[in-house]
Write an enzyme that holds these catalytic residues in place. Sequence first.
Site, PDB file in Angstrom:
ATOM      1  N   GLY A 216       0.667  -1.153  -0.088  1.00  0.00           N
ATOM      2  CA  GLY A 216      -0.026  -0.082  -0.166  1.00  0.00           C
ATOM      3  C   GLY A 216       0.777   1.356  -0.143  1.00  0.00           C
ATOM      4  O   GLY A 216       1.750   1.350  -0.782  1.00  0.00           O
ATOM      5  N   ASP A 246      -4.227  -4.722  -9.164  1.00  0.00           N
ATOM      6  CA  ASP A 246      -4.271  -5.169 -10.481  1.00  0.00           C
ATOM      7  C   ASP A 246      -3.786  -4.252 -11.530  1.00  0.00           C
ATOM      8  O   ASP A 246      -2.936  -4.792 -12.405  1.00  0.00           O
ATOM      9  CB  ASP A 246      -5.971  -5.133 -10.833  1.00  0.00           C
ATOM     10  N   SER A 285     -10.055   3.675 -13.843  1.00  0.00           N
ATOM     11  CA  SER A 285      -9.209   4.466 -13.309  1.00  0.00           C
ATOM     12  C   SER A 285      -7.774   3.530 -13.450  1.00  0.00           C
ATOM     13  O   SER A 285      -6.746   4.052 -13.118  1.00  0.00           O
ATOM     14  CB  SER A 285      -9.193   4.479 -11.788  1.00  0.00           C
TER      15      SER A 285
END
Length: 305
Positions: A216, A246, A285
């Site tokens: 993250g 992904d 996105s």
Amino acid sequence: MITVFGSLNVDLILPVERLPVAGETVIGGGYSMAAGGKGANQALAARRAGAEVRMVGAVGRDGFAEIALAELETDGVDVSRVARVDVTTGAAFIAVDGRGQNQILVAAGANLEARAAQLEDTALRAGDTLLLQMEVPAAENGRLLARAKSRGLRTVLNLAPALAVDRTTLARLDWLVVNEIEVATAAAIVGCPADAPEAAARHLALNGIATVVTCGAKGALAIGPDEAWRIDALAIDPIDSTGAGDAFTGAFATSLDRGDGVAEALRRASVAGGLACLGHGAQPSLPWRSAIEARLATLPAARRV
Ligand code: RIB
């Protein structure tokens, strides 16, 4: 050329103030619908990052199938090996909170009918890349992986969601890509006790399984048999992290497929993963190559660890 064998879903996305705990009802406002599925997302991420991509999987004969395939077709992913079956197209129910964190439930549907046999051997060419995730039957992943490995393809598995796979599957990978939770599942398969992500990845590498761990906002690390690298994350204010893993995995596979080294692949992947958090939904996105390259210089190069 990258072949992605994996899932295609339609995502139903509901923004909420906070994610529910077990047994709780949380009320949101309106929901939106977008194409998703880890397989399709990674295929599209790789395509937008600049690769030639073929998608292999299964959808139903329902209206959701068209939605699941739409962005792939628009952006030039080869979907001729996506089967139509008499089971409903996969769907995902996604709640996203105000900090961009999500909770996902998946109705696998047609994805459970995806078969390795949908791809003929002549389509598996040495030097190409096979990219897998865990939303289609693990046994079919194993079959395709064995054929791809014997024919000289580069092989990458994103162990998402974190499900058990056999050790033989892990041994056939060039790269395993996992997040901080998934790495513990993978390490347990090779007999490593629950441990910190870096220690677990080192344990996997010592067992011959080169591993990338995404962490993250803390970035990512790659630990292979003879090299280990760490990369930062882009400094961003996330809107929705759905599909960030992904985007990372698709861009990582694209860079390797193009012949880049691991350090460069890690850097491009980190930029792609960060950019994917700046919009709502997974596929809408996913960043294009031009956007990734425009931000590359803002991220320091990967450093050896
Ligand atoms: O990784 C995000 C994806 O997970 C979503 O698009 C959803 O379909 C689930 O498969």
